[in-house]
Design a protein around this motif. Structure first.
Motif, short mmCIF file in Angstrom:
data_model
loop_
_atom_site.label_atom_id
_atom_site.label_comp_id
_atom_site.label_asym_id
_atom_site.label_seq_id
_atom_site.Cartn_x
_atom_site.Cartn_y
_atom_site.Cartn_z
N TYR A 274 0.65 -9.62 16.27
CA TYR A 274 0.61 -8.26 15.72
C TYR A 274 2.00 -7.63 15.72
O TYR A 274 2.35 -6.89 14.79
CB TYR A 274 -0.34 -7.38 16.52
CG TYR A 274 -1.80 -7.79 16.47
CD1 TYR A 274 -2.31 -8.57 15.43
CD2 TYR A 274 -2.68 -7.39 17.47
CE1 TYR A 274 -3.65 -8.94 15.39
CE2 TYR A 274 -4.02 -7.75 17.44
CZ TYR A 274 -4.50 -8.52 16.40
OH TYR A 274 -5.82 -8.88 16.38
N VAL A 275 2.78 -7.88 16.76
CA VAL A 275 4.16 -7.38 16.80
C VAL A 275 4.93 -7.90 15.59
O VAL A 275 5.59 -7.15 14.87
CB VAL A 275 4.86 -7.79 18.11
CG1 VAL A 275 6.37 -7.55 18.01
CG2 VAL A 275 4.29 -7.00 19.28
N LEU A 276 4.86 -9.21 15.36
CA LEU A 276 5.59 -9.81 14.24
C LEU A 276 5.08 -9.28 12.90
O LEU A 276 5.87 -9.03 11.98
CB LEU A 276 5.47 -11.32 14.32
CG LEU A 276 6.15 -11.98 15.53
CD1 LEU A 276 5.74 -13.44 15.65
CD2 LEU A 276 7.67 -11.87 15.43
N GLY A 277 3.76 -9.11 12.81
CA GLY A 277 3.21 -8.57 11.57
C GLY A 277 3.58 -7.12 11.33
O GLY A 277 3.87 -6.72 10.20
N ALA A 278 3.57 -6.31 12.39
CA ALA A 278 3.92 -4.89 12.25
C ALA A 278 5.38 -4.74 11.84
O ALA A 278 5.73 -3.89 11.01
CB ALA A 278 3.65 -4.15 13.55
N ARG A 279 6.25 -5.55 12.41
CA ARG A 279 7.66 -5.52 12.00
C ARG A 279 7.79 -5.79 10.51
O ARG A 279 8.55 -5.12 9.80
CB ARG A 279 8.45 -6.57 12.78
CG ARG A 279 8.71 -6.28 14.24
CD ARG A 279 9.49 -7.44 14.82
NE ARG A 279 9.91 -7.21 16.20
CZ ARG A 279 10.67 -8.06 16.88
NH1 ARG A 279 11.06 -9.20 16.32
NH2 ARG A 279 11.02 -7.80 18.12
N CYS B 98 9.79 -3.30 17.00
CA CYS B 98 8.54 -3.36 17.77
C CYS B 98 8.66 -4.48 18.79
O CYS B 98 8.92 -5.63 18.43
CB CYS B 98 7.35 -3.60 16.84
SG CYS B 98 5.76 -3.59 17.67
N THR B 99 8.48 -4.14 20.04
CA THR B 99 8.41 -5.12 21.12
C THR B 99 7.26 -4.84 22.08
O THR B 99 6.83 -5.73 22.80
CB THR B 99 9.71 -5.13 21.96
OG1 THR B 99 9.91 -3.83 22.54
CG2 THR B 99 10.92 -5.49 21.10
N ARG B 100 6.75 -3.63 22.07
CA ARG B 100 5.78 -3.16 23.06
C ARG B 100 4.35 -3.53 22.69
O ARG B 100 3.91 -3.33 21.56
CB ARG B 100 5.88 -1.63 23.17
CG ARG B 100 5.02 -0.99 24.24
CD ARG B 100 5.66 -1.15 25.58
NE ARG B 100 5.07 -0.25 26.56
CZ ARG B 100 5.48 -0.18 27.83
NH1 ARG B 100 6.49 -0.93 28.24
NH2 ARG B 100 4.91 0.63 28.68
N VAL B 101 3.62 -4.08 23.67
CA VAL B 101 2.19 -4.35 23.50
C VAL B 101 1.45 -3.72 24.67
O VAL B 101 1.90 -3.77 25.81
CB VAL B 101 1.88 -5.86 23.42
CG1 VAL B 101 2.46 -6.45 22.15
CG2 VAL B 101 2.42 -6.61 24.64
N GLU B 102 0.31 -3.09 24.37
CA GLU B 102 -0.45 -2.39 25.40
C GLU B 102 -1.94 -2.69 25.27
O GLU B 102 -2.51 -2.54 24.18
CB GLU B 102 -0.23 -0.88 25.31
CG GLU B 102 1.19 -0.44 25.59
CD GLU B 102 1.38 1.05 25.49
OE1 GLU B 102 2.50 1.52 25.80
OE2 GLU B 102 0.42 1.78 25.10
#
Length: 289
Positions: free
Chosen positions: A175-180, A187-191
């Motif tokens: 998801y981080v890679l897709g959001a970028r 984007c690096t943060r995941v929660e």
């Protein structure tokens, strides 16, 4: 001609990695074999996700009140998977309290960058995509004065979560890679927002950790694509069983296809549809809600 990319979601890749027979039943068989009864813990998770999607993504600030949340939980509630009506009503009330507690300190005027947003990116070997519960846009922590994105995933399973869960999640990294790629923001943060305990398990990826997750996803995609190519050629039942073997484990009791898989039934007893409400540690995290 360019090579056709294998299209997949994190769930599809993880299903192939966990059990190829389940993958075959879920994605390839036509018609798909009948699944077992719905799971109560999945019902809880689905309804909570729906209400939070409405709260952050569809309602104006004037509707973002406890009374509106209670009304929406009641109107959206379903009884699939519960032992009886009383258990269903008890969990409706518990789930409502859980959501109210989670939203208690939320600014009603806050607008996330994305709610139930589909993100995607491609590599030389695969097209990977998924739907994110919520994408927050926050002030950048590097002091640049800009903004950055944070990937938020709601969890309703009873097991408490840790930063290790967040950092090791294949889905969150993709998801981080897709959001970028889609939103053109750092984007690096995941929660992982764990509603039963109202806690946040957070982690920050770097390029190395994201690269490892991407390579893992590509390797899964390569294997799944090869298996699907065999399927497309036409397989006898025996050949299909060989190409898509079961991988029995303690998780077989939670499988939607346990009743038609003798190897899985021998490995673990089939669970009651409501068992996940009380045995959170046995449910795979990616499916826990």
């Amino acid at each position: 001609m360019p090579k056709r990319l294998f299209v997949a979601t994190p769930t599809k890749l993880l299903t192939f990695a966990d059990c190829k027979r389940k993958y075959r039943y879920t994605y390839l068989e036509t018609p798909r074999p009948p699944k077992g009864p719905p799971w109560a813990h999945n019902t809880v998770g689905a309804i909570v996700h729906e209400v939070l999607a409405d709260f952050f993504g569809r309602w104006p600030a004037s509707r973002r009140t406890p009374d509106e949340v209670v009304a929406k939980m009641r109107s959206s509630w379903r009884s699939e998977g519960f032992r009886d009506e009383q258990q269903s009503l008890d969990w409706r009330d518990r789930s409502t309290e859980m959501v109210i507690g989670y939203l208690r300190d939320t600014d009603p005027y806050y607008e996330p960058r994305g709610v139930e947003r589909t993100v995607a990116f491609t590599t030389e070997r695969a097209s990977l995509r998924g739907r994110v519960d919520r994408i927050d846009e926050r002030p950048a922590r590097d002091g640049s004065g800009g903004t950055e994105l944070a990937i938020v995933d709601y969890k309703t399973g009873r097991r408490p979560l840790t930063a290790v869960d967040a950092r090791s999640s294949l889905a969150m990294a993709l998801y981080v890679l897709g959001a970028r790629r889609v939103l053109h923001k750092p984007c690096t943060r995941v929660e992982l927002h764990h509603l039963p305990t109202n806690t946040v398990a957070a982690a920050d990826h770097d390029e190395a950790s994201l690269g490892r997750h991407q390579k893992r996803a590509e390797a899964m995609a390569d294997d799944a694509a090869a298996a699907e190519a065999k399927w497309a050629e036409g397989l006898t039942p025996a050949e299909a069983d060989e190409a898509f073997p079961p991988e029995p484990s303690a998780l077989c009791g939670w499988c939607d296809f346990a009743k038609i898989c003798p190897q899985g039934r021998r490995e673990a007893p089939t669970r009651d549809p409501w068992a996940g409400l009380d045995e959170p540690s046995q449910i795979p995290l990616e499916e826990a809600g």
